[in-house]
Design a protein around this motif. Structure first.
Motif, PDB file in Angstrom:
ATOM      1  N   ASN A  98      37.885 -21.070  74.603  1.00 26.66           N
ATOM      2  CA  ASN A  98      36.719 -20.400  74.950  1.00 26.66           C
ATOM      3  C   ASN A  98      36.297 -20.821  76.507  1.00 26.66           C
ATOM      4  O   ASN A  98      36.635 -21.998  76.460  1.00 26.66           O
ATOM      5  N   VAL A 155      42.488 -14.956  82.405  1.00 28.06           N
ATOM      6  CA  VAL A 155      41.589 -14.219  81.632  1.00 28.06           C
ATOM      7  C   VAL A 155      41.874 -12.747  81.433  1.00 28.06           C
ATOM      8  O   VAL A 155      42.102 -12.073  82.524  1.00 28.06           O
ATOM      9  N   THR A 197      44.859 -22.057  74.871  1.00 24.75           N
ATOM     10  CA  THR A 197      44.018 -21.054  74.825  1.00 24.75           C
ATOM     11  C   THR A 197      42.419 -21.642  74.454  1.00 24.75           C
ATOM     12  O   THR A 197      42.413 -22.310  73.412  1.00 24.75           O
ATOM     13  N   SER A 250      42.670  -8.058  84.228  1.00 26.66           N
ATOM     14  CA  SER A 250      42.915  -9.597  84.088  1.00 26.66           C
ATOM     15  C   SER A 250      42.652 -10.243  85.549  1.00 26.66           C
ATOM     16  O   SER A 250      42.626  -9.723  86.583  1.00 26.66           O
ATOM     17  N   ILE A 284      37.751 -15.376  76.144  1.00 28.40           N
ATOM     18  CA  ILE A 284      39.035 -16.403  75.952  1.00 28.40           C
ATOM     19  C   ILE A 284      39.869 -16.614  77.357  1.00 28.40           C
ATOM     20  O   ILE A 284      40.228 -15.503  78.047  1.00 28.40           O
ATOM     21  N   CYS A 285      40.127 -17.790  77.667  1.00 31.41           N
ATOM     22  CA  CYS A 285      40.839 -18.070  78.818  1.00 31.41           C
ATOM     23  C   CYS A 285      42.028 -18.948  78.650  1.00 31.41           C
ATOM     24  O   CYS A 285      41.915 -19.703  77.500  1.00 31.41           O
ATOM     25  N   GLN A 286      43.138 -18.891  79.193  1.00 30.41           N
ATOM     26  CA  GLN A 286      44.376 -19.635  78.952  1.00 30.41           C
ATOM     27  C   GLN A 286      44.526 -20.561  80.286  1.00 30.41           C
ATOM     28  O   GLN A 286      44.273 -20.027  81.257  1.00 30.41           O
TER      29      GLN A 286
END
Length: 154
Positions: free
Chosen positions: A40, A72, A38, A93, A23-25
């Protein structure tokens, strides 16, 4: 980074975090406040790959600014204790920013989706033309990033 003892500086270790995450913001500049979403993602060779609907606020901001910040984070477990100050979280992170590029041609979209899917599976996938046409695919070319970790034993 204020806490140099938490810094992850070895490129291979940073890339391992990016390859492990799911998951990536993404954060985009917008008014009156930033826009955060947010998603994938897939990581390959200094770039993050994403897919989404072809329309919406995120796509509008990509077209308008062409830049985004990202994070991440990997949750490596809760640390409990008798006192509140003894509690913590093990984590790793990566944060950074880069240029966001919409991928337009069907063949480039398929290649990017393969990179995206490789984050989650070693299977081979096909993408019907109708799906390719209906999907926005974009990549964030990372310009700068830093990484940190806490309570991770070597």
């Amino acid at each position: 980074m204020r806490r140099s003892d938490k810094a992850v500086t070895e490129q291979g270790a940073i890339e391992k975090i990016l390859h492990t995450g799911t998951i990536c913001q993404l954060a985009f500049s917008d008014e009156p406040v930033p826009y955060l979403v947010t998603l994938n993602y897939g990581y390959h060779d200094g770039a993050l790959y994403f897919h989404s609907a072809r329309e919406g606020r995120k796509i509008d901001l990509i077209r308008k600014h062409g830049q985004a910040a990202f994070t991440v984070a990997l949750d490596r477990g809760l640390i409990t204790g008798e006192k509140a100050c003894d509690w913590s979280v093990r984590f790793q992170s990566v944060v950074g920013h880069g240029s966001v590029i919409l991928i337009e041609t069907p063949e480039e979209k398929r290649q990017a989706l393969d990179l995206f899917m490789a984050q989650y599976s070693s299977d081979d996938f096909s993408y019907p033309d109708k799906m390719i046409q209906a999907t926005a695919v974009f990549k964030l070319e990372i310009n700068a990033m830093t990484a940190k970790q806490s309570r991770i034993e070597a």
